[in-house]
Every structure is written in structure tokens, then in C-alpha cells.
Write a protein that holds these residues in place. Structure first.
Motif, PDB file in Angstrom:
ATOM      1  N   THR A 113       0.837  -1.203   0.000  1.00 43.54           N
ATOM      2  CA  THR A 113       0.000   0.000   0.000  1.00 43.54           C
ATOM      3  C   THR A 113       0.872   1.254   0.000  1.00 43.54           C
ATOM      4  N   GLY A 114       0.567   2.171  -0.914  1.00 46.89           N
ATOM      5  CA  GLY A 114       1.350   3.399  -1.013  1.00 46.89           C
ATOM      6  C   GLY A 114       2.627   3.268  -1.807  1.00 46.89           C
ATOM      7  N   GLY A 115       2.855   2.097  -2.435  1.00 49.41           N
ATOM      8  CA  GLY A 115       4.074   1.885  -3.192  1.00 49.41           C
ATOM      9  C   GLY A 115       4.022   2.516  -4.577  1.00 49.41           C
ATOM     10  N   LEU A 116       5.142   2.431  -5.266  1.00 48.48           N
ATOM     11  CA  LEU A 116       5.306   3.014  -6.597  1.00 48.48           C
ATOM     12  C   LEU A 116       5.336   1.922  -7.651  1.00 48.48           C
ATOM     13  N   ILE A 117       4.654   2.157  -8.755  1.00 43.42           N
ATOM     14  CA  ILE A 117       4.794   1.338  -9.949  1.00 43.42           C
ATOM     15  C   ILE A 117       5.621   2.105 -10.958  1.00 43.42           C
ATOM     16  N   LEU A 161      -6.509   4.936 -15.748  1.00 42.99           N
ATOM     17  CA  LEU A 161      -6.396   3.650 -15.053  1.00 42.99           C
ATOM     18  C   LEU A 161      -6.445   3.803 -13.537  1.00 42.99           C
ATOM     19  N   GLY A 162      -6.571   5.052 -13.067  1.00 43.33           N
ATOM     20  CA  GLY A 162      -6.687   5.290 -11.630  1.00 43.33           C
ATOM     21  C   GLY A 162      -5.382   5.556 -10.914  1.00 43.33           C
ATOM     22  N   TYR A 163      -4.379   6.034 -11.657  1.00 49.69           N
ATOM     23  CA  TYR A 163      -3.064   6.282 -11.063  1.00 49.69           C
ATOM     24  C   TYR A 163      -2.638   7.731 -11.273  1.00 49.69           C
ATOM     25  N   ASP A 164      -1.957   8.274 -10.263  1.00 53.63           N
ATOM     26  CA  ASP A 164      -1.277   9.551 -10.402  1.00 53.63           C
ATOM     27  C   ASP A 164       0.118   9.319 -10.965  1.00 53.63           C
ATOM     28  N   VAL A 165       0.511  10.165 -11.900  1.00 54.23           N
ATOM     29  CA  VAL A 165       1.900  10.178 -12.359  1.00 54.23           C
ATOM     30  C   VAL A 165       2.680  11.071 -11.406  1.00 54.23           C
ATOM     31  N   VAL A 166       3.628  10.501 -10.679  1.00 58.91           N
ATOM     32  CA  VAL A 166       4.328  11.256  -9.642  1.00 58.91           C
ATOM     33  C   VAL A 166       5.784  11.550 -10.004  1.00 58.91           C
ATOM     34  N   GLU A 167       6.298  10.947 -11.058  1.00 59.37           N
ATOM     35  CA  GLU A 167       7.648  11.251 -11.553  1.00 59.37           C
ATOM     36  C   GLU A 167       7.763  10.709 -12.966  1.00 59.37           C
ATOM     37  N   MET A 168       8.695  11.245 -13.714  1.00 59.22           N
ATOM     38  CA  MET A 168       9.056  10.646 -14.993  1.00 59.22           C
ATOM     39  C   MET A 168      10.472  11.073 -15.350  1.00 59.22           C
ATOM     40  N   VAL A 169      11.189  10.189 -16.020  1.00 56.44           N
ATOM     41  CA  VAL A 169      12.491  10.487 -16.597  1.00 56.44           C
ATOM     42  C   VAL A 169      12.447  10.002 -18.035  1.00 56.44           C
ATOM     43  N   LEU A 170      12.724  10.901 -18.969  1.00 55.30           N
ATOM     44  CA  LEU A 170      12.601  10.594 -20.388  1.00 55.30           C
ATOM     45  C   LEU A 170      13.966  10.386 -21.029  1.00 55.30           C
ATOM     46  N   ALA A 171      14.036   9.423 -21.929  1.00 56.29           N
ATOM     47  CA  ALA A 171      15.248   9.210 -22.712  1.00 56.29           C
ATOM     48  C   ALA A 171      15.461  10.380 -23.658  1.00 56.29           C
ATOM     49  N   PHE A 205       7.947   6.033 -16.119  1.00 53.09           N
ATOM     50  CA  PHE A 205       6.897   6.803 -15.449  1.00 53.09           C
ATOM     51  C   PHE A 205       6.589   6.158 -14.097  1.00 53.09           C
ATOM     52  N   ALA A 206       6.631   6.958 -13.041  1.00 48.28           N
ATOM     53  CA  ALA A 206       6.343   6.490 -11.689  1.00 48.28           C
ATOM     54  C   ALA A 206       4.889   6.791 -11.359  1.00 48.28           C
ATOM     55  N   LEU A 207       4.167   5.789 -10.910  1.00 45.94           N
ATOM     56  CA  LEU A 207       2.728   5.877 -10.677  1.00 45.94           C
ATOM     57  C   LEU A 207       2.385   5.481  -9.244  1.00 45.94           C
ATOM     58  N   MET A 208       1.369   6.156  -8.712  1.00 48.54           N
ATOM     59  CA  MET A 208       0.805   5.783  -7.415  1.00 48.54           C
ATOM     60  C   MET A 208      -0.710   5.690  -7.538  1.00 48.54           C
ATOM     61  N   LYS A 209      -1.281   4.654  -6.913  1.00 49.98           N
ATOM     62  CA  LYS A 209      -2.722   4.449  -6.961  1.00 49.98           C
ATOM     63  C   LYS A 209      -3.444   5.595  -6.275  1.00 49.98           C
ATOM     64  N   ARG A 210      -4.495   6.084  -6.939  1.00 52.83           N
ATOM     65  CA  ARG A 210      -5.284   7.176  -6.359  1.00 52.83           C
ATOM     66  C   ARG A 210      -6.144   6.663  -5.209  1.00 52.83           C
TER      67      ARG A 210
END
Length: 248
Positions: free
Chosen positions: A132-136, A177-187, A243-248
Motif C-alpha cells: 500500500t502506497g508503493g510506486l509502480i 487507469l486510476g493512477y497519479d503520475v508522480v515522476e518521470m524520466v525521459l530518454a 513513469f512512476a505511478l501511485m494508486k489514487r
């Protein structure tokens, strides 16, 4: 159990099997603000560079699953080289149905969302191993600019234009899909160059060492065509990011 042979030849000298430089991988590791001993699951872990360097730099503990025995073996050697084999393990296996016994603080699939039949299915699979509260973490291509024709999309090794989204639409799809995008790093294009161009020297040396191999013709054909195909299509049209995601 293995991935297609062409990949174990062309990417045999790669430590990162995506268009990320070591600097980008380090940026991502720092951006996630991982506490020491965070458990990280990596489905499609390749040669283990993410888990090994993050164990060294951030003290994470990790498990990687990959179908390639070659890459899994390389990952174990990398863990030994960096002195983190007590903190990471690598398993040769099919990640498509893998669910961890112990929940992870970070569950990742970096550039292998085919294991879940696409982004949505892969997120659903990763969520089964996440606390719970983890990152995808999802590594996925997107269109830097929309290809003008289906032939251009196929030149980027996509089946069709619809295979990928533009970056704003990809980000919006995570929300759907019910997720917040909380970080991203792009190539960037340098990352693409290091990923793609490094294959060419590997292929050339493999051909010199294996002139009578039954697979040599296919490798030669790919070496003949890949530099121009890549520069014409992938380098211009295709982006890639994590892309780092967290469940809303």
C-alpha cells in the motif's frame, strides 16, 4: 525458456536494455527518494543494472525476473562486481505471471509491458506485488511526433501508429487507469544512440567470430539495414520514458 536469439546477440554487450544512459538510470533512482532497504521488484530485469546500481547507491533490496538465461547470468555477475549480491537476487523465469511472496515498495516493468499484454495489464500485474502506497514504474515508448503514415510507424518497428500514444495522451492514460503520475524520466537521443548504435559493433564482432553460424545471414541483414532504418525512423519519431505511478 529464452527470448529470441537476435536479442541475445545484438544486446549481449549491453548493461541497459533500453534507451537509457547510466546517468538517466541514476537520475531515476535519485528521483524516487527510496529509503534504504526498500524492496524493489523488476519484471523483465535484463542484465540487472537498475537493481544492482540502486542497491549500491540507495541500499535497496531487489528481485529481478527475466526470461533470458544469458542476461540473468550477466545480472548475477554484475551484482558480484558491485558487491551487492547479498541484497539483490535474479531469477531466470517467466515474469508474465510472477507475483512476489513479499510485497514491494517499488514494482517495475521497464520496457517489457508485453508481459502483461500492454500497459494496463502490466500495471495490474505489478499491483499484485505492491505494498500500500508503493510506486509502480512503467517504461514505455511514445511518439515524439506522430508518424505521417503507417509505413513510417512500421519503420519504427511498431505494428501500427496506434501501438503508441503521444506523451500527453500516455500520461492521461495512466490517470484513466486510476493512477497519479508522480515522476518521470525521459530518454534523449543520446540514450537512443547508445542503445541502438552499440548493437552494430556487437553484431559486426559476432559475425567475425561466427561466420559459419546458421544465424549469420540474419545478423548480417540486420547490420546492413539497421543504421539507416534507425536514423530515418526511430531516432526521429519515437520517444521513451520511465513513469512512476501511485494508486489514487
Amino acid at each position: 525458456m529464452d527470448i529470441p536469439r537476435i536479442f541475445t546477440i545484438t544486446e549481449s554487450a549491453h548493461r541497459i536494455h533500453n534507451p537509457f544512459t547510466p546517468e538517466k538510470l541514476a537520475t531515476l533512482g535519485a528521483a524516487l527518494r527510496q529509503a534504504p532497504a526498500t524492496r524493489v521488484l523488476d519484471l523483465g530485469s535484463g542484465s540487472g543494472e537498475m537493481l544492482c546500481t540502486w542497491a549500491r547507491d540507495h541500499g535497496i533490496r531487489g528481485t529481478g525476473i527475466d526470461m533470458s538465461p544469458l542476461f540473468t547470468g550477466q545480472a548475477k555477475l554484475r551484482a558480484d562486481e558491485l558487491g551487492v549480491s547479498d541484497r539483490v537476487e535474479f531469477i531466470h523465469g517467466d515474469a508474465a505471471d510472477y507475483v512476489a511472496d513479499e510485497k514491494a515498495g517499488v514494482a517495475a516493468c521497464i520496457g517489457a509491458t508485453w508481459i502483461g499484454g500492454g500497459v494496463a495489464g502490466t500495471i495490474e500485474l505489478l499491483a499484485k506485488s505492491l505494498c500500500t502506497g508503493g510506486l509502480i514504474l512503467i517504461g514505455e515508448p511514445y511518439w515524439r511526433q506522430r508518424p505521417p503514415t503507417e509505413d513510417v510507424a512500421k519503420g519504427c518497428l511498431a505494428a501500427s501508429i496506434s501501438d503508441y500514444l503521444a506523451l500527453p495522451l500516455l500520461l492521461a492514460s495512466f490517470g484513466d487507469l486510476g493512477y497519479d503520475v508522480v515522476e518521470m524520466v525521459l530518454a534523449d537521443q543520446d540514450g537512443w544512440d547508445r542503445y541502438e548504435a552499440a548493437k552494430w559493433l556487437t553484431m559486426r564482432r559476432w559475425l567475425a567470430a561466427n561466420p559459419d553460424d546458421d544465424f549469420a545471414r540474419e545478423v548480417r541483414e540486420q547490420l546492413n539495414s539497421e543504421p539507416v532504418r534507425y536514423a530515418t525512423y526511430t531516432r526521429e519519431y519515437l520517444g521513451w520514458g520511465v513513469f512512476a505511478l501511485m494508486k489514487r
